[in-house]
Design a protein around this motif. Sequence first.
Motif, PDB file in Angstrom:
ATOM      1  N   ILE A   1       0.817  -1.213   0.000  1.00 28.00           N
ATOM      2  CA  ILE A   1       0.000   0.000   0.000  1.00 28.00           C
ATOM      3  C   ILE A   1       0.851   1.263   0.000  1.00 28.00           C
ATOM      4  N   SER A   2       1.917   1.290   0.784  1.00 27.38           N
ATOM      5  CA  SER A   2       2.712   2.517   0.885  1.00 27.38           C
ATOM      6  C   SER A   2       3.359   2.871  -0.450  1.00 27.38           C
TER       7      SER A   2
ATOM      8  N   GLU B   1      -5.080   5.819   0.939  1.00 35.21           N
ATOM      9  CA  GLU B   1      -4.734   6.293   2.276  1.00 35.21           C
ATOM     10  C   GLU B   1      -5.738   5.778   3.306  1.00 35.21           C
TER      11      GLU B   1
ATOM     12  N   LEU C   1      -4.806   2.222   3.903  1.00 26.72           N
ATOM     13  CA  LEU C   1      -3.612   2.139   4.744  1.00 26.72           C
ATOM     14  C   LEU C   1      -3.977   2.299   6.218  1.00 26.72           C
TER      15      LEU C   1
ATOM     16  N   SER D   1      -5.733  -0.781   7.416  1.00 26.64           N
ATOM     17  CA  SER D   1      -4.779  -1.881   7.576  1.00 26.64           C
ATOM     18  C   SER D   1      -4.021  -1.752   8.893  1.00 26.64           C
TER      19      SER D   1
END
Length: 260
Positions: free
Chosen positions: A187-188, A228, A231, A234
């Motif tokens: 994701i990042s 975002e 994220l 998560s």
Amino acid sequence: MDSPTEPGKKKTIVEIYPNIYQIFGRNRSAHAYLIRGLHKNVLIDSCLPDACDHVVACLSEIELSPEDIDLVLLTHEHIDHAGCAPFFGRHALLAAHRLAANKLTMRDEFAMMNKAFGSVTDEFHLDIFLSEGVSINLGNYELHVIHTPGHCSGAVCFYEPNHRLLFTGDVVMAEGMVGGVLQSGNISDYVYSLKRLASFKVDHLYPGHGKISAHAESDIAKGIDRLETLLEESKLLFQVVQNSQHGFDQIVRSLRDLNR
């Protein structure tokens, strides 16, 4: 120039910009895009392996044959995008990012998602490794390679700065939809990639699935918001898992104490 038509209707290839055509993917296949360059004809992605006849039929509608394709550019390694690459590789050069090329050459079925699509490809090799900053000049169009990991490690987008066009594969689609974080993605990296795309001037977004978009910049911004949020969710999930593990460890320690 024809107006875009939704997949499933009669038209299966449409000129969406002068000398740029969208070949609609069928049966869960990604779309492919053909650019008739002044110097070379380029196919961006190639659909699923069982769609080769469909792609050939689409090309014939604009009086091209497979032998007229000079270069196939793959946005990433998933089989719904790279499936017909072995077929076109008989005559054309095949290009992908090095990380995608490695998986394709090794026929890594997990990374290519063969099982998800119920397809397999013939063995083939990549001729060109694409990297960040590479430029492909077709005379009437110039494609710049942007490495955009996140969906998977070897994903790239192709940016045409003079006409402000962006071919995105699964990285970002109309309405800010994203392709998910699969196998080698994270994701990042995905957030970082979309923020980089947001720094480019883009009018038209040509994705691997769904509709094309004339609101590219706002769609990219929506994609960043989605990622975002994902994220943050998560992080919360990870905290829950950690807390659950801590509770489990306490139970195990208590049971050990009872057995002493």
